[in-house]
Design a protein around this motif. Structure first.
Motif, PDB file in Angstrom:
ATOM      1  N   ASN A 124      17.163 -45.017 -37.368  1.00 47.41           N
ATOM      2  CA  ASN A 124      15.973 -45.456 -36.604  1.00 47.41           C
ATOM      3  C   ASN A 124      14.685 -44.977 -37.450  1.00 47.41           C
ATOM      4  OD1 ASN A 124      16.991 -46.769 -34.407  1.00 47.41           O
ATOM      5  ND2 ASN A 124      17.428 -44.724 -33.486  1.00 47.41           N
ATOM      6  N   LYS A 127      14.355 -47.693 -40.143  1.00 54.74           N
ATOM      7  CA  LYS A 127      13.493 -48.950 -39.504  1.00 54.74           C
ATOM      8  C   LYS A 127      11.996 -48.649 -38.807  1.00 54.74           C
ATOM      9  CE  LYS A 127      14.710 -52.442 -35.696  1.00 54.74           C
ATOM     10  NZ  LYS A 127      13.468 -52.862 -35.678  1.00 54.74           N
ATOM     11  N   ASP A 128      11.782 -47.583 -38.615  1.00 53.63           N
ATOM     12  CA  ASP A 128      10.383 -47.499 -38.225  1.00 53.63           C
ATOM     13  C   ASP A 128       9.471 -47.470 -39.561  1.00 53.63           C
ATOM     14  OD1 ASP A 128      10.948 -46.978 -35.527  1.00 53.63           O
ATOM     15  OD2 ASP A 128      10.913 -44.808 -35.940  1.00 53.63           O
ATOM     16  N   VAL A 130      10.255 -49.642 -41.925  1.00 53.69           N
ATOM     17  CA  VAL A 130      10.229 -51.003 -42.195  1.00 53.69           C
ATOM     18  C   VAL A 130       8.913 -51.796 -41.262  1.00 53.69           C
ATOM     19  CG1 VAL A 130      11.308 -53.312 -42.025  1.00 53.69           C
ATOM     20  CG2 VAL A 130      12.561 -51.273 -43.200  1.00 53.69           C
ATOM     21  N   GLU A 131       9.042 -51.338 -40.089  1.00 51.55           N
ATOM     22  CA  GLU A 131       8.212 -51.884 -38.940  1.00 51.55           C
ATOM     23  C   GLU A 131       6.805 -51.593 -39.144  1.00 51.55           C
ATOM     24  OE1 GLU A 131       9.208 -54.099 -36.832  1.00 51.55           O
ATOM     25  OE2 GLU A 131      11.180 -54.017 -37.065  1.00 51.55           O
ATOM     26  N   ARG A 132       6.509 -50.274 -39.721  1.00 51.15           N
ATOM     27  CA  ARG A 132       5.118 -49.987 -40.071  1.00 51.15           C
ATOM     28  C   ARG A 132       4.452 -50.576 -41.194  1.00 51.15           C
ATOM     29  NH1 ARG A 132       6.982 -44.373 -39.002  1.00 51.15           N
ATOM     30  NH2 ARG A 132       6.958 -44.357 -41.022  1.00 51.15           N
ATOM     31  N   GLU A 138       7.959 -60.124 -41.964  1.00 54.71           N
ATOM     32  CA  GLU A 138       8.703 -60.218 -40.725  1.00 54.71           C
ATOM     33  C   GLU A 138      10.152 -61.156 -41.012  1.00 54.71           C
ATOM     34  OE1 GLU A 138       8.539 -60.290 -36.495  1.00 54.71           O
ATOM     35  OE2 GLU A 138       7.097 -59.498 -38.041  1.00 54.71           O
ATOM     36  N   SER A 159      16.495 -56.559 -38.859  1.00 54.11           N
ATOM     37  CA  SER A 159      15.387 -57.465 -39.509  1.00 54.11           C
ATOM     38  C   SER A 159      14.048 -56.914 -39.101  1.00 54.11           C
ATOM     39  CB  SER A 159      15.655 -59.032 -38.924  1.00 54.11           C
ATOM     40  OG  SER A 159      16.697 -59.744 -39.669  1.00 54.11           O
ATOM     41  N   LYS A 160      12.919 -57.131 -39.902  1.00 54.52           N
ATOM     42  CA  LYS A 160      11.897 -56.627 -39.623  1.00 54.52           C
ATOM     43  C   LYS A 160      11.244 -57.472 -38.440  1.00 54.52           C
ATOM     44  CE  LYS A 160       7.062 -55.663 -40.638  1.00 54.52           C
ATOM     45  NZ  LYS A 160       6.359 -55.115 -41.444  1.00 54.52           N
ATOM     46  N   GLY A 161      10.894 -57.002 -37.364  1.00 60.74           N
ATOM     47  CA  GLY A 161      10.311 -57.614 -36.298  1.00 60.74           C
ATOM     48  C   GLY A 161      11.446 -57.986 -35.147  1.00 60.74           C
TER      49      GLY A 161
END
Length: 169
Positions: A124, A127-128, A130-132, A138, A159-161
């Motif tokens: 996680n 993943k965070d 990547v999201e930030r 995307e 995947s992002k998003g």
């Protein structure tokens, strides 16, 4: 492609148990040899660690790259299929350094191989990142392979998003 990579890396579990190897270099070698065999089986050109399959191989930007070169030169890349980074040290700082290389990579799939005591928390965490990230796009695809104390990989894909697409151990 994700399922083939997972299946090939799951074989490392059995190899590790059979020969009881320990140590970063041995794990990296086993992973890279397995991934190199899979890449050649898909007719991809590979840049990565020299190993028993291809002793003249060299790294290029990342621990491993699968690509399709243009016909005129292996240095003219038509498509990058996979970019791999690995970090066996368990500290977030060491892992984050290598993971950020994947965030900026332009490839169909980015694979990060690492180890952690709390697999879900660490996945996680990545993943965070990547999201930030403003550089990640995307739809960028990631596969995380976390070696855990039980002597096997746990896999997560996202995947992002998007949410987690696949999680197994």
């Amino acid at each position: 492609m994700i399922n083939k990579i997972i299946k090939s890396l799951e074989g490392i579990n059995e190899r590790a148990a059979a020969i009881e190897f320990r140590g970063d270099a041995n794990y990296t070698k086993a992973c890279m040899e397995t991934l190199t065999s899979l890449a050649y089986g898909n007719n991809y050109h590979v840049y990565g660690h020299a190993n028993i399959i291809e002793p003249t191989m060299n790294e290029w930007l990342y621990d491993m790259v699968w690509c399709t070169p243009e016909p005129q030169s292996i240095f003219h890349i038509q498509k990058i299929h996979l970019v791999v980074e690995s970090e066996w040290k368990t500290g977030k700082d060491e892992q984050e350094y290598d993971f950020y290389k994947l965030v900026q990579a332009r490839a169909e799939l980015r694979l990060f191989i690492f180890q952690a005591k709390s697999v879900e928390d660490r996945m996680n965490y990545f993943k965070d990142i990547v999201e930030r990230s403003s550089i990640a796009q995307e739809g960028d695809n990631y596969l995380l392979a976390c070696w855990n104390d039980d002597g096997g990989f746990t896999f997560g894909s996202f995947s992002k998003g998007g949410g987690w697409d696949y999680l197994s151990n």
